[in-house]
Scaffold this motif. Structure first.
Motif: not given
Length: 877
Positions: A342, A344-345, A348-349, A360, A362-363, A366
């Protein structure tokens, strides 16, 4: 035709959708299917050359059922009431209405058929349309086999009052459902003959987000003279009214959400309102790719990163959040491979929107999927983040019983680790703070100005490894705050309190030892020492540029006390987590600017903030009353939850000060790097470093600066200055929600001079306003009502001298609101547009209980009693 189970035949895509609709229990007009096998014999041995395709179409047009099949068809139609009730003949090619090929409108449909010969002829023509020029061209474009296998549907026709299309996810903005409807038969809509009435519903709630109620002067109705349809006027009384009622919209919303959930993907539905009933006449997947909807929200993070920031602050914050998040995952015992998957998550918080830092969302969601109890954790996180509206873009997958059993040992182990870490927090916090103090003292002994670029990078790496990457203790406590807050609210609801959030505002106001409150108390004490030195107060009120140097000459002992305060708290400032912020440590005059507020506006410095004991006592009495009649266990659990929440918040505020100091060290370090780069890369000033990213600074200090670094700084400076002039909402969605209004949206303030927000700390005052949009604005807040775009803990030095505080954005659990609650200062949050429309110097009536503000024509001095608390009100002389 056959009564055998449909899976033994090839019904085609459209018929398959009808079967599924019927299986799902929805109202579907009666139908029968002539499967593809019915027509296979007619197409055997024909090539897919142009001539062969033309021959296929000819044979299908001439196709006739056998005598037995015609008789069987006639019997079924008679059972439907045919010919008094007309029928429709529709195509259902084997690969029609598929996941990637819809064939929408490419095959022929025959409506209002009232004789058996007409039905039989339509069957052949409908099948032949699978080989029409447009259908063949579509297949070529999509790369599909040219040998189509048509099936045909014969369906009972409804006397359509309203027809329409429902997209269960609107491709332009998948958080909406889209409903387009016309009066009469749907040919007026799907054929593009009429402008439909459009309605857009929020998928999560069914609320109407936008409508265009286009007048409907005409409609298609069944022809009385022949097969097919004819135009007819809509009755005058109905032409301008909505085609669909609120109840019908709600029914369509429910149908759409259910079908999308059952099928696992967005669907394109055709519906008909007939006989006072909602019918679904077609379902097929939406083949258009749905864009990912990304939501950025700064309802909470704006407290730490107010307004426009700089590239360095964003790149540093992004790295810091990723570092802390990885530590969080380790604290929770997640496998390293899962955390790495994870990345990428994790990296890119945060997002940067026109120079402003956003979560962000969505992250973050997730990330929560990695943990058990997604729904509960999601609700707790939303509450802590201050999200005004939940975001349901990420949903947890229901796990099977075997999956849950396999996960159970790890979940229990992780829960045990977390609970054990909670129990150890007092000792862990003490160790953490002692270790931090060691690093802190060592850092400020360094001769940063004389260090080389390589040595500065070494010191940065030491801060990273020694502090930033050892942040598990604050993480564990933040987790305790989130969980304790959610648990306390749930316990309060079980105890019968109907307003648990407001109750917590009052109940938590009794902690007079909150660490954040110590700073204004120390400044209060310093202010009281000023009178001991003749001329010092006048000097501080005049506040010349070299005030710090003059204080050293005029009052050496006071200067020493000031230096000690700055050494300990000099990183506290408005916007303290923005690296570019000028702090008391960097510019001592800022300290005196804060101190000046304690010296003006009254004859002598304020001795103490208003007591909040009455608020806490009132909340305690309310709790006692609510717990009456509950079993001892419920009473015990409720009080335990409240105690745990109070302790967790107390510890969090202490640890937040260490975070402020850590950011202060990085700030000083990067300014030293800026001085280096002035000499080596040609930057104009050391502060230009804030317009570079961390990676760019590292490369430059290593002797590998990017070409055109100075030009890049100037370009970014102008770009971010432009951002400061832009209005950006607290929530930004990509793609942006469509605007459906036919006229410009009205100003949100329907009554000029009046605003309403969320009241957090009660009290009614009247006084002069001071509007603060950024740290560079006038900060002379003494005796005034502060109206701020955003606030953060750095405002602690300003709050005690305010009469009240109104904030455009904020959370009831934000650090600044916690402090305002402790100080007993009337507070309102979430006041849209306040700092755009209000100006400093206007006089306001402020109600912290109801959340109302009103501009007054004249200033009025008065003292008001509110909620058992005495509040001074008026304009200071």
């Amino acid at each position: 035709m056959s009564a055998a189970p449909r899976r033994a035949y090839t019904p085609g895509g459209k018929a398959a959708g009808l079967y599924r609709l019927r299986e799902f229990g929805l109202a579907v007009p009666r139908f029968l299917v002539l499967p593809a096998e019915t027509f296979d014999a007619a197409l055997q041995e024909l090539p897919v050359t142009p001539a062969g395709l033309a021959e296929r179409a000819d044979r299908l047009r001439e196709f006739r059922l056998t005598g037995a099949e015609e008789a069987a068809l006639g019997q079924v139609l008679a059972e439907w009431g045919f010919p008094q009730r007309p029928v429709v003949v529709r195509s259902s090619v084997a690969d029609e209405d598929g996941a990637t090929a819809a064939f929408a409108g490419l095959m022929d449909t025959f409506l209002n058929l009232t004789t058996l010969p007409a039905v039989l002829a339509a069957i052949g023509q409908c099948a032949a349309s699978a080989y029409s020029a447009r259908a063949v061209a579509y297949r070529q474009q999509k790369g599909l086999p040219l040998a189509a296998r048509p099936a045909v549907i014969v369906q009972m026709q409804l006397a359509a009052e309203v027809s329409g299309v429902l997209f269960t996810s609107y491709p332009e903005y998948p958080l909406y459902q889209a409903i387009h409807a016309v009066r009469g038969f749907g040919e007026g809509l799907v054929g593009g003959h009429f402008n439909p009435q459009e309605t857009y519903l929020r998928k999560t709630t069914g609320a109407v987000c936008g409508q265009r109620l286009t007048p409907q002067p005409e409609q298609y109705v069944a022809s009385a003279a022949e097969n097919g349809l004819q135009l007819a006027p809509v009755p005058a009384a109905s032409q301008d009214s909505a085609c669909l009622t609120k109840a019908q919209l709600a029914e369509l919303h429910a149908i759409g959400e259910r079908l999308e959930r059952l099928t696992g993907r967005p669907q394109d539905l055709e519906f008909v309102v007939a006989e006072s009933k909602m019918w679904v006449v077609q379902m097929r997947p939406i083949t258009q790719a749905m864009p990912e909807v990304v939501v950025y929200d700064n309802s909470n993070i704006q407290e730490s990163y107010c307004g426009v920031t700089t590239p360095l602050t964003f790149s540093f914050a992004q790295r810091a959040y990723a570092t802390v998040y990885r530590q969080t995952m380790r604290v929770l015992g997640l496998p390293p491979t899962l955390v790495a998957a994870h990345e990428t998550v994790v990296t890119q918080l945060l997002g940067l929107v026109q120079g402003r830092i956003y979560y962000h969302i969505n992250h973050w969601y997730q990330g929560l999927l990695l943990l058990p109890s997604f729904s509960q954790n999601k609700a707790d996180m939303e509450r802590m983040m201050g999200l005004e509206e939940p975001v349901d873009l990420v949903q947890s997958r229901a796990r099977s019983l075997p999956e849950r059993l396999r996960m159970l040992p790890r979940l229990l182990l992780n829960l045990g680790r977390l609970l054990r870490a909670f129990q150890q927090l007092p000792k862990r916090i003490a160790r953490f703070q002692a270790d931090f103090q060691t690093h802190y003292a060592r850092f400020y002994q360094l001769p940063l100005a004389s260090l080389s670029g390589t040595e500065l990078l070494t010191e940065k790496a030491r801060l990273d490894a020694g502090l930033l990457e050892q942040w598990t203790t604050p993480i564990v406590n933040d987790f305790r705050v989130m969980m304790a807050n959610g648990r306390a609210l749930r316990q309060l609801r079980r105890s019968g309190l109907g307003h648990p959030e407001e109750f917590l505002h009052h109940y938590l106001s009794g902690d007079e030892d909150l660490p954040s409150a110590q700073i204004p108390r120390l400044m209060q004490a310093l202010a009281q020492q000023v009178a001991a030195t003749p001329g010092l107060q006048a000097l501080l009120i005049e506040l010349p540029a070299d005030v710090h140097a003059q204080v050293a000459q005029l009052a050496p002992s006071f200067h020493t006390a000031t230096q000690k305060f700055i050494q300990q708290y000099g990183d506290r400032a408005v916007g303290e987590l923005k690296l570019e912020t000028l702090t008391m440590r960097l510019e001592p005059r800022i300290f005196y600017q804060y101190l000046r507020n304690y010296l003006v506006g009254s004859a002598e410095p304020r001795s103490a903030p208003p007591s909040t004991t009455s608020l806490s006592a009132s909340a305690e009495a309310e709790l006692n009353q609510a717990l009456l009649g509950h079993f001892w266990w419920q009473r015990r659990q409720t009080r335990k939850a409240l105690t745990q929440l109070r302790d967790a918040i107390h510890a969090r505020e202490a640890l937040r000060l260490e975070r402020t100091r850590l950011f202060g060290m990085y700030r000083v370090l990067y300014l030293a790097a800026g001085e280096q780069l002035v000499q080596t890369t040609g930057l104009a000033t050391a502060r230009d470093v804030f317009y570079l990213t961390e990676d760019e600074i590292t490369s430059a200090l290593q002797g590998q600066p990017a070409p055109g670094l100075r030009e890049a700084v100037e370009t970014r400076r102008a770009e971010f200055a432009g951002y400061a002039q832009a209005e950006v909402p607290a929530r930004v969605t990509v793609p942006a929600p469509p605007i459906f209004a036919e006229e410009p949206a009205p100003d949100p303030e329907s009554s000029p001079g009046q605003w309403r927000g969320t009241g957090c700390v009660p009290g009614i005052v009247k006084g002069e306003s001071i509007v603060i949009r950024s740290p560079e604005d006038n900060l002379d807040v003494a005796g005034k009502i502060v109206c701020a775009l955003r606030t953060d803990p750095g405002w602690a030095v300003l709050f005690p001298n305010c009469r009240a505080v109104a904030i455009e954005k904020g959370s009831a659990l934000s650090h600044s609101v916690i402090l305002l609650r402790e100080l007993g200062i009337p507070t309102i949050i979430n006041v849209p547009g306040l700092t755009r429309h209000l100006h400093s110097g206007q006089h306001l009536r402020f109600n912290g209980g109801s959340g109302e503000l009103q501009v007054l024509a004249l200033a009025e001095d008065e003292v008001v009693e509110a909620d058992g608390m005495r509040v001074e009100s008026g304009v200071a002389p």
